[in-house]
Scaffold this motif. Structure first.
Motif, short mmCIF file in Angstrom:
data_model
loop_
_atom_site.label_atom_id
_atom_site.label_comp_id
_atom_site.label_asym_id
_atom_site.label_seq_id
_atom_site.Cartn_x
_atom_site.Cartn_y
_atom_site.Cartn_z
N LEU A 99 1.93 -0.04 -3.26
CA LEU A 99 1.41 -1.02 -2.30
C LEU A 99 -0.11 -1.03 -2.26
O LEU A 99 -0.74 -2.03 -2.60
N CYS A 235 5.25 -6.03 -0.91
CA CYS A 235 5.88 -5.96 -2.23
C CYS A 235 6.80 -7.15 -2.48
O CYS A 235 7.47 -7.21 -3.52
N SER A 257 -3.93 -5.04 -1.28
CA SER A 257 -3.72 -4.39 0.00
C SER A 257 -5.03 -4.13 0.74
O SER A 257 -6.04 -3.72 0.15
N TYR A 274 3.17 -1.20 8.11
CA TYR A 274 4.13 -1.46 7.02
C TYR A 274 5.51 -1.02 7.49
O TYR A 274 5.65 -0.17 8.38
N ASP A 279 10.75 -5.64 2.24
CA ASP A 279 10.67 -5.45 0.79
C ASP A 279 11.93 -4.79 0.23
O ASP A 279 12.33 -5.06 -0.89
#
Length: 442
Positions: A99, A235, A257, A274, A279
């Motif tokens: 990421l 992602c 990112s 996150y 994802d």
């Protein structure tokens, strides 16, 4: 006795504030889900940000872990409230590799039971009750509940554009619009304390350029405003070089990112959210995280996170899954290929009917403009069209209500809720509806 007399004023306010406008209809659709043989006339919920595209691959891997690995003793015990150390280290390596793209350390991570818990606790600790968090509109409707129900933070929707075509090159958020938001809030006696960006964006699928994020970060630091970038779709990237859609992207702005800027600045005012929910399509696992270099914030988070902690057994399963980088790389390749295929199917329908949309670079969505089909350009007209589409086709979109943008007739379409063969049926129903329904503006 009135039951509401038995609860607090806070509970009454929460009870009277629906989480999202489409929830009741969504549950109706769930009771009648499409199945090609068992329920061919069933419904297609394309309103909820669920991702089913990679579940079969993940399910097999998780079952393999449970069958072949020995559950560690620490899974049954209390642990670090920020997350078990071995799990934090494994996730730090995952983030660095897949990421963020630069090394980060586990001591800058904290985990809670889902991103909703992370948001709730983050804003509770970064702002005081009554402070304001700013969101470029349109923005995820439930942010209002996430920051307001318990932390008591207000939501301000910053209008950065008027028409959907202004988003074709990305979200036009700049210092001028931030200064205007600050002035507006100060004049009304409110305090601009947090700026939240979703990157890739929900609902538009747009991404912020590295230059844009750097300028915004500089402005926030100068004004002592916390900038939080939510990369929950980090992602879930669309292949913008796919021949069917490449023409939609004259400017090749790629996702990068925000963690890279954080690593360079190490500012206490910069943070990243996150979760594995989107994802990896495991929203039911309830694992979210905040990445921050603010030591005081993380210390407070550790003390407050006991009621939000992630199950140790869940941490163990994810740790085993994420340690296999070859599997993760293969999963992400397959997932992004299938996500792009679903996106292409949707875009082909939109182009056929000349429906304006924002070219998505990532996320699980397409943000579309059906205002030409509105009987009246009002909230009532928007709701009427949304319900008519659902009742006529069984296809449930996310209505524009709650996203905070002033334009009517915009809807969010989730491209990942159904496998491609089922999505194709849903799109055929929409195609039939659009062909039979006369545009009100034609």
């Amino acid at each position: 006795m009135n039951p509401t007399d038995t609860i607090s004023d806070r509970a009454k306010a929460i009870m009277e504030s629906p989480m999202r406008a489409d929830l009741e209809v969504y549950f109706d659709a769930l009771e009648n889900l499409y199945h090609p043989s068992k329920n061919p006339q069933g419904a297609f919920p394309l309103n909820m940000a669920e991702n089913t595209l990679g579940w079969n691959l993940l399910k097999s891997k998780i079952q393999q872990i449970q069958e072949n690995e020995i559950v560690p003793d620490w899974a049954s015990k209390y642990g670090n409230t920020l997350g078990v150390d071995s799990f934090r280290e494994t996730v730090a390596q995952f983030l660095s590799t897949f990421l963020i793209g630069c090394p980060i350390q586990q001591e800058h991570l904290a985990f809670s039971s889902g991103l909703t818990s992370v948001i709730d606790l983050s804003v509770f600790l970064l702002a005081n009750e009554g402070d304001t968090a700013v969101f470029p509109a349109p923005a995820y409707p439930v942010y209002k509940n996430d920051i307001g129900a318990i932390p008591g933070i207000k939501r301000f929707d910053l209008q950065t554009h008027d028409t959907i075509d202004e988003l074709s090159a990305g979200i036009p958020l700049d210092e001028k619009s931030l200064r205007q938001a600050l002035k507006t809030l100060e004049e009304s006696g409110e305090r601009f304390k947090i700026l939240v960006l979703t990157h890739p964006d929900n609902p538009t699928g747009a991404v912020y350029s590295d230059k844009q994020l750097t300028l915004i970060a500089d402005w926030c630091i100068d004004h002592r405003i916390h900038l939080v970038v939510n990369e929950i779709y980090g992602c879930s990237l669309i292949d913008t070089n796919h021949p069917a859609i490449a023409g939609d992207y004259p400017a090749q702005v790629s996702f990068r990112s925000f963690g890279n800027i954080m690593a360079a600045y190490k500012s206490p005012y910069l943070h990243l959210w996150y979760s594995f929910s989107k994802d990896f399509g495991i929203s039911g696992f309830r694992v979210g995280l905040v990445h921050s270099y603010n030591e005081a914030f993380l210390n407070a988070y550790a003390n407050a996170n006991l009621t939000h902690s992630v199950s140790n057994y869940t941490q163990w399963i994810l740790q085993c899954l994420l340690e296999d980088h070859d599997f993760i790389a293969d999963y992400l390749r397959q997932y992004q290929k299938e996500l792009t295929a679903c996106y292409v199917m949707v875009v082909e329908l939109l182009k056929k009917h000349q429906i304006p949309y924002v070219p998505s670079r990532g996320s699980l969505f397409v943000w579309i403009d059906l205002s030409d089909w509105l009987e009246e350009n009002t909230d009532i007209g928007q709701e009427a069209l949304w319900l008519d589409i659902y009742h006529a086709t069984g296809v449930l979109l996310t209505p524009g209500e709650g996203f905070g943008h002033r334009q009517k007739g915009h809807f969010r379409l989730v491209i990942s809720y159904h496998i491609p063969s089922h999505l194709r049926v849903a799109l055929q129903r929409l195609d039939d509806y659009l062909q039979k329904t006369v545009r009100t503006k034609d």
